[in-house]
Motif scaffolding. Structure first.
Motif, PDB file in Angstrom:
ATOM      1  N   GLY A 337      -5.304  -2.241   4.725  1.00 48.62           N
ATOM      2  CA  GLY A 337      -5.770  -3.623   4.598  1.00 48.62           C
ATOM      3  C   GLY A 337      -5.713  -4.221   3.248  1.00 48.62           C
ATOM      4  N   LEU A 338      -4.552  -3.574   2.696  1.00 48.97           N
ATOM      5  CA  LEU A 338      -4.214  -4.192   1.350  1.00 48.97           C
ATOM      6  C   LEU A 338      -2.844  -5.307   1.403  1.00 48.97           C
ATOM      7  CD1 LEU A 338      -4.336  -1.115  -1.016  1.00 48.97           C
ATOM      8  CD2 LEU A 338      -5.997  -3.143  -1.066  1.00 48.97           C
ATOM      9  N   TRP A 339      -2.268  -5.290   2.485  1.00 48.21           N
ATOM     10  CA  TRP A 339      -1.138  -6.277   2.605  1.00 48.21           C
ATOM     11  C   TRP A 339      -1.201  -7.416   2.293  1.00 48.21           C
ATOM     12  CZ3 TRP A 339       3.486  -4.312   1.896  1.00 48.21           C
ATOM     13  CH2 TRP A 339       4.824  -4.964   2.465  1.00 48.21           C
ATOM     14  N   PRO A 340      -2.270  -8.275   2.763  1.00 44.60           N
ATOM     15  CA  PRO A 340      -2.552  -9.799   2.428  1.00 44.60           C
ATOM     16  C   PRO A 340      -2.590  -9.754   0.997  1.00 44.60           C
ATOM     17  CG  PRO A 340      -3.690  -8.962   4.267  1.00 44.60           C
ATOM     18  CD  PRO A 340      -3.098  -7.772   3.817  1.00 44.60           C
ATOM     19  N   GLN A 341      -3.415  -8.985   0.381  1.00 52.09           N
ATOM     20  CA  GLN A 341      -3.599  -8.992  -1.270  1.00 52.09           C
ATOM     21  C   GLN A 341      -2.110  -8.873  -2.094  1.00 52.09           C
ATOM     22  OE1 GLN A 341      -6.923  -6.307  -1.263  1.00 52.09           O
ATOM     23  NE2 GLN A 341      -7.908  -7.963  -2.392  1.00 52.09           N
ATOM     24  N   ARG A 388      -1.652  -3.731  -9.918  1.00 54.64           N
ATOM     25  CA  ARG A 388      -2.857  -2.764  -9.570  1.00 54.64           C
ATOM     26  C   ARG A 388      -2.452  -1.656  -8.694  1.00 54.64           C
ATOM     27  NH1 ARG A 388      -8.804  -4.821  -9.680  1.00 54.64           N
ATOM     28  NH2 ARG A 388      -8.839  -6.300 -11.381  1.00 54.64           N
ATOM     29  N   LEU A 389      -1.457  -2.119  -7.588  1.00 58.86           N
ATOM     30  CA  LEU A 389      -1.027  -0.907  -6.626  1.00 58.86           C
ATOM     31  C   LEU A 389      -0.125  -0.070  -7.356  1.00 58.86           C
ATOM     32  CD1 LEU A 389      -0.729  -0.031  -3.954  1.00 58.86           C
ATOM     33  CD2 LEU A 389       1.098  -1.658  -3.443  1.00 58.86           C
ATOM     34  N   LEU A 390       0.568  -0.395  -8.354  1.00 56.75           N
ATOM     35  CA  LEU A 390       1.519   0.318  -8.856  1.00 56.75           C
ATOM     36  C   LEU A 390       0.455   1.712  -9.929  1.00 56.75           C
ATOM     37  CD1 LEU A 390       4.448  -1.917 -10.350  1.00 56.75           C
ATOM     38  CD2 LEU A 390       4.455  -0.406  -8.306  1.00 56.75           C
TER      39      LEU A 390
END
Length: 687
Positions: A337-341, A388-390
């Motif tokens: 569910g992180l794709w939109p962010q 943040r993802l990195l």
């Protein structure tokens, strides 16, 4: 008064002296070196160099045109001296020290790659010395890459260029210190294990091996990308039995053992064809229908678990065959569910409230540790959510490679925004900050832009992959013009490229009421604009007033681009073919403008005589379409095949890519061709 006049005269004389002795401000090395020190003493001119010798005892690196013309033996005059050393050189085997003095040029490195790149830099210095009548100053360059793996993406899913053009491409990439290519093969490669997949004009295994050897000699490593779980139309249009959904050729069934047997055959062929690469890119992105067939349902696994099961199997294969697997990472992010962010613009404070990696954390054991996760972002990668993802990847110990874009499929003719250079620079900086595995500049074939329009993005990857903090994007654009065409930087000689990029925004939808041909999002059905009604003169112009006003502005832009292109062609010292491609694109983007303005003139014509003149002009503009098309394709076809070969089977194509709309070149004129036909029919019926 005297002191002011003396100062002005002194400054003027200093400027003359700097130009005469070749101040570095007139030189443009690309990519920008890490350090350039101007030394005391005299330098030299390019034609002072009369030989090149390699003191290391190793083979000479592949040399450029100017250095390659020098004898490999000391003689009278000044020379170029190559040597290998572990002392006082950068640690990177691609790093080098280059020193210029009145005695000659000395290039030292700890590795053969460094000698090669040092020679590439010297070639550029010599080129500027020759082109602008400058002396290369006494200097010391200490240089090395900030990113070790600097790759570009070659995607040939919908078209193929001529093999000799790919060789020229390698020469250019090497010149700008790009050191890797990831080639997305699809059906443009002859798989010996499954020859039915290959297009009739596909590249043979032997041809590919020879090409990879040529690239390796120029310090470029080539690795294959063989699409796997999804993007499998090139396979599944032939093999229905392997589909997850019988109605779609997009995805393999991950629960069918024959899926893996088939993919492993293709992997083996690709590895043999590209024997010097260390990676196997297995795709894995944009999956939409996993888990729907009977076999998958019987496993009791979720769609995400099935995908990760597939990933584990193919990663094990790659590892057992000496390759490190690379996997596009978007599907796990969509599962979490992180794709939109990731694609959004949330601030740090907003993310503090919404950021949640719980699903990813719980599924971490499903992530193969031997796989490199390719984090693709074709826009601004420096946004908070992406950073943040990195950080999450780093905390979990998962290796990551960056994927930016030299062409993201947003136009069939011109990549936009300085050929994506801003985004390439930003993501390159993140690669260094986060110690990622490398960076890839993708160039998707969804809209099949000519590679000559993509090259500035490729070269930007060379620039910012080597030195992300060196130049600004605007400075890079100027340096690119000097290096590629011999047009002196700082004078806006290639500003027409930015204007041409902007012009295609209007071109995209100038002739339609509705519809989309943006290849990044897939094409849709379209509705052409209406035509004037002679019984209601002026009504058409009123309806399309804003569009016509923009067309008038675009006509002025076209004229500006044409003038600047003409000047560039006259002054260019090399790469005129690139300018030919830009010229053809300029005529194409202007064509809808010409149609709109001719329709306006017809709608506003007063009296029968003026109406007939306007009608005659409109018919002339319509007939000009065919001449424009012939000329464009004559120029394009000097390097690429303009049609699929006889017997080619098109994909069902899940994404409805623009460049897969026809086996011939009709897709290039998706709106223009039917609009011309509509107008000619209208002329015949109404007049």
């Amino acid at each position: 008064m005297f002191s002011i006049r003396f100062t002005v005269i002194t400054l003027f004389l200093l400027q003359l002296a700097v130009h005469a002795y070749g101040g570095m401000e007139h030189f443009r090395i690309l990519p920008e070196p890490q350090s350039v020190e101007i030394m005391k003493g005299k330098g030299l001119h390019y034609n002072d160099l009369s030989f090149i010798v390699n003191r290391s005892g190793e083979d000479y690196p592949v040399l450029g045109t100017m250095l390659g013309s020098l004898p490999h033996k000391e003689r009278n005059g000044k020379g170029v001296y190559l040597s290998l050393s572990e002392k006082e050189v950068p640690q990177s085997p691609e790093g080098y020290v280059l020193q210029v003095s009145e005695k000659g040029v000395f290039i030292t490195s700890s590795g053969q790659a460094g000698l090669f790149y040092g020679c590439q830099t010297l070639e550029q210095l010599m080129e500027d010395s020759r082109d602008f009548g400058l002396q290369i100053p006494a200097l010391k360059i200490t240089d090395y890459p900030d990113i070790a793996y600097r790759a570009v993406h070659l995607d040939t899913k919908h078209h193929l260029d001529r093999m000799e053009y790919y060789y020229r491409m390698v020469d250019k990439l090497a010149r700008y210190k790009v050191n890797a290519i990831i080639w997305e093969l699809e059906d443009k490669f002859e798989y010996s294990s499954h020859p039915e997949i290959a297009s009739p004009n596909a590249i043979s295994k032997q041809e590919m091996q020879a090409f990879c050897r040529y690239a390796r000699e120029r310090n470029i490593e080539i690795s294959p990308l063989v699409q796997g779980l999804g993007h499998a139309s090139f396979i599944l249009k032939h093999h229905w039995e392997l589909r997850e959904n019988p109605e779609s050729d997009w995805e393999f069934c991950p629960s069918n053992p024959k899926t893996y047997e088939f993919l492993y055959d293709l992997y083996q062929d690709a590895i043999e064809a590209m024997p010097y690469g260390k990676y196997l890119h297995i795709g894995g992105d944009e999956i939409t229908a996993i888990g729907i067939d009977k076999r998958c349902k019987e496993t009791g696994k979720t769609a995400f678990e099935l995908q990760m099961h597939w990933l584990k199997q193919v990663c094990d294969y790659a590892k057992s065959h000496g390759r490190t697997p690379i996997f596009w990472d978007d599907m796990p992010l969509k599962f979490a569910g992180l794709w939109p962010q990731i694609l959004g613009d949330e601030t740090e404070s907003e993310l503090d409230k919404s950021w949640n990696t719980e699903k990813l954390d719980q599924a971490i054991e499903l992530f193969p540790k031997e796989c490199i996760y390719m984090r693709w972002n074709y826009g601004d990668a420096t946004k908070p959510a992406h950073k943040r993802l990195l950080k999450w990847y780093k905390e979990k110990g998962l290796p990551v490679m960056a994927a930016t874009a030299a062409s993201a499929g947003d136009s069939p003719f011109m990549p936009r925004e300085y050929t994506k250079a801003n985004y390439i620079k930003g993501f390159s900086q993140l690669v260094v900050e986060n110690d990622l595995q490398g960076i890839l500049a993708t160039a998707w074939d969804d809209g099949s832009p000519h590679l000559e329009t993509v090259f500035r993005g490729y070269i930007a990857q060379g620039e910012f992959g080597w030195n992300p903090d060196g130049r600004t994007v605007e400075e890079f654009a100027e340096a690119h013009g000097q290096r590629e065409f011999g047009l002196e930087a700082g004078k806006g000689k290639t500003d027409f490229i930015q204007e041409l990029e902007k012009a295609f925004f209007f071109f995209d939808g100038a002739l339609v009421e509705s519809g989309r041909r943006n290849p990044a999002w897939g094409t849709t059905h379209f509705k052409l604009i209406e035509l004037p009604d002679k019984t209601h003169p002026g009504q058409w112009t009123q309806k399309y007033q804003k569009r016509i006003e923009q067309a008038e502005k675009e006509q002025l832009r076209f004229e500006q681009i044409r003038r600047e292109l003409t000047e560039a062609r006259q002054e260019a010292l090399r790469n005129r073919y690139t300018l030919d491609i830009y010229e053809q694109n300029n005529h194409l983007q202007n064509y809808p403008v010409r149609l709109l303005l001719a329709l306006r003139d017809l709608d506003k014509a007063a009296g029968e005589e003026n109406r007939l003149k306007a009608l005659d002009h409109l018919e002339t503009v319509c007939n000009d379409f065919y001449a424009m098309r012939r000329e464009l394709e004559a120029v394009y076809s000097r390097t690429r095949f303009m049609e699929q070969p006889d017997g080619y089977i098109p994909d069902m194509n899940h994404h409805n890519h623009l460049s897969a709309k026809s086996n011939n070149s009709d897709w290039l004129y998706l709106y223009e061709k039917p609009m011309v036909e509509k107008i000619l029919s209208y002329i015949g019926e109404k007049y």
